[in-house]
Design an enzyme around this catalytic site. Structure first.
Site, PDB file in Angstrom:
ATOM      1  N   HIS A  96       0.744   5.079   1.414  1.00  0.00           N
ATOM      2  CA  HIS A  96       0.072   5.612   2.494  1.00  0.00           C
ATOM      3  C   HIS A  96       0.888   7.362   2.443  1.00  0.00           C
ATOM      4  O   HIS A  96       2.009   7.235   2.661  1.00  0.00           O
ATOM      5  CB  HIS A  96       0.049   5.049   3.681  1.00  0.00           C
ATOM      6  CG  HIS A  96      -0.492   5.964   4.771  1.00  0.00           C
ATOM      7  ND1 HIS A  96      -1.966   6.012   4.890  1.00  0.00           N
ATOM      8  CD2 HIS A  96      -0.006   6.856   5.977  1.00  0.00           C
ATOM      9  CE1 HIS A  96      -2.111   6.701   5.957  1.00  0.00           C
ATOM     10  NE2 HIS A  96      -0.919   7.199   6.380  1.00  0.00           N
ATOM     11  N   ASP A 120      -2.724   0.729   8.074  1.00  0.00           N
ATOM     12  CA  ASP A 120      -1.610   1.269   7.673  1.00  0.00           C
ATOM     13  C   ASP A 120      -0.143   1.052   8.636  1.00  0.00           C
ATOM     14  O   ASP A 120       0.376   1.653   9.140  1.00  0.00           O
ATOM     15  CB  ASP A 120      -1.791   2.696   7.931  1.00  0.00           C
ATOM     16  CG  ASP A 120      -2.856   3.398   6.910  1.00  0.00           C
ATOM     17  OD1 ASP A 120      -2.794   2.656   5.740  1.00  0.00           O
ATOM     18  OD2 ASP A 120      -3.719   4.300   7.173  1.00  0.00           O
ATOM     19  N   SER A 128       4.826   6.861   2.484  1.00  0.00           N
ATOM     20  CA  SER A 128       5.318   5.405   2.900  1.00  0.00           C
ATOM     21  C   SER A 128       4.845   4.177   1.873  1.00  0.00           C
ATOM     22  O   SER A 128       3.633   4.513   1.584  1.00  0.00           O
ATOM     23  CB  SER A 128       5.122   4.934   4.262  1.00  0.00           C
ATOM     24  OG  SER A 128       5.609   5.980   5.221  1.00  0.00           O
ATOM     25  N   ASN A 155       0.884  -1.206  -0.050  1.00  0.00           N
ATOM     26  CA  ASN A 155       0.051  -0.125  -0.115  1.00  0.00           C
ATOM     27  C   ASN A 155       0.956   1.372  -0.137  1.00  0.00           C
ATOM     28  O   ASN A 155       1.979   1.255   0.514  1.00  0.00           O
ATOM     29  CB  ASN A 155      -0.856   0.045   1.203  1.00  0.00           C
ATOM     30  CG  ASN A 155      -1.554   1.245   1.457  1.00  0.00           C
ATOM     31  OD1 ASN A 155      -2.376   1.557   0.410  1.00  0.00           O
ATOM     32  ND2 ASN A 155      -1.812   1.888   2.604  1.00  0.00           N
TER      33      ASN A 155
HETATM   34  C1  GRF Z   1      -2.361   9.206  -2.671  1.00  0.00           C
HETATM   35  O1  GRF Z   1      -2.043  10.204  -1.602  1.00  0.00           O
HETATM   36  C2  GRF Z   1      -1.967   7.804  -1.812  1.00  0.00           C
HETATM   37  O2  GRF Z   1      -0.846   7.963  -1.021  1.00  0.00           O
HETATM   38  C3  GRF Z   1      -3.532   7.511  -0.843  1.00  0.00           C
HETATM   39  O3  GRF Z   1      -4.300   8.252  -1.777  1.00  0.00           O
HETATM   40  C4  GRF Z   1      -3.903   8.997  -2.843  1.00  0.00           C
HETATM   41  C5  GRF Z   1      -4.219   8.286  -4.042  1.00  0.00           C
HETATM   42  O4  GRF Z   1      -3.833   9.031  -5.096  1.00  0.00           O
HETATM   43  N1  GRF Z   1      -3.355   6.191  -0.162  1.00  0.00           N
HETATM   44  P1  GRF Z   1      -4.038   8.545  -6.496  1.00  0.00           P
HETATM   45  O5  GRF Z   1      -5.306   7.955  -6.715  1.00  0.00           O
HETATM   46  O6  GRF Z   1      -2.879   7.615  -7.063  1.00  0.00           O
HETATM   47  O7  GRF Z   1      -3.802   9.894  -7.354  1.00  0.00           O
END
Ligand code: GRF
Length: 223
Positions: A110, A146, A137, A108
């Site tokens: 995050h 997370d 991360s 994932n």
């Molecule tokens: C990103 O900030 C990611 O870290 C978080 O959700 C957002 C997704 O953005 N989990 P995208 O859909 O990849 O543009």
């Protein structure tokens, strides 16, 4: 045989796009074999279709509970036989049963320097806490939200006049190389999750890798 990636997205899909672009320009030795979403209208699905990839959406409200939804979703995902499942802006908790069955094969991204600021609204959390450094991360998914072992991080400064929008944008541009480089290490078999923790080239990592200014992942100096 090429490394097979399934991507889960709920929204915009800029991290998915970073993976697609890296594969297209041969910076990432892999192929995306399916994109999956809990939202049929997610722009990420259109990005997948534009790239000629299967785009699949399942609606949570069509299922009686989380377990049933996840079972249907992961049945579809398993059908494309991924080596790695990437949650890239996937906004649903995945049930423990599905996570445990895929230990070391699901990551994932995050938007915080975990373990700080888990959950939602991480940029607001960072500003409210007065953080001077923030970031993103990439971690293996575990049953704890997370909470899985962190592979790599990108750090960005927080400026005195930042609002959440400015900070979000500064983090997002670093998320893309962070995700691509992390996936590359996994695709090359250089990063592996063992029962003791994360191995890099067979050696137990003590701290997460750090993204440098050139967008490369480095072993931290102090490690
Ligand atoms: C990103 O900030 C990611 O870290 C978080 O959700 C957002 C997704 O953005 N989990 P995208 O859909 O990849 O543009």
């Amino acid at each position: 045989m090429s490394y097979r990636i399934a991507v889960l997205c709920s929204g915009r899909g800029s991290n998915l796009q970073a993976l697609l672009d890296a594969i297209a320009s041969e910076r990432l030795p892999a192929q995306i074999v399916g994109v999956f979403s809990d939202r049929a209208a997610a722009p990420a699905l259109q990005r997948a279709r534009d790239a000629g990839l299967p785009a699949n959406a399942l609606r949570p409200r069509d299922f009686a509970h989380r377990l049933a939804f996840d079972e249907a979703l992961f049945t579809q995902i398993d059908a494309v036989q991924p080596d790695l499942i990437v949650c890239a802006g996937y906004m649903r908790l995945v049930s423990e049963r599905e996570v445990d069955a895929r230990r070391g094969r699901m990551i994932n991204i995050h938007p915080s320097l975990l373990p700080a600021f888990k959950g939602l609204h991480t940029h607001d959390q960072a500003l409210a806490a007065g953080a001077i450094v923030h970031g993103a991360s990439v971690h293996f998914v575990s049953a704890e939200l997370d909470g899985g072992p962190v592979i790599a991080q990108a750090r960005v400064p927080v400026h005195a006049d930042d609002d959440a929008q400015a900070l979000t944008a500064r983090v997002l541009v670093r998320e893309h190389p962070l995700l691509v480089e992390s996936v590359r290490l996994l695709a090359l078999g250089r990063v592996v999750l063992s029962s003791a923790g994360i191995l890099l080239d067979g050696v137990l990592m003590q701290t997460p890798l750090q993204l440098d200014a050139a967008g490369q992942l480095r072993v931290p100096e102090a490690a």
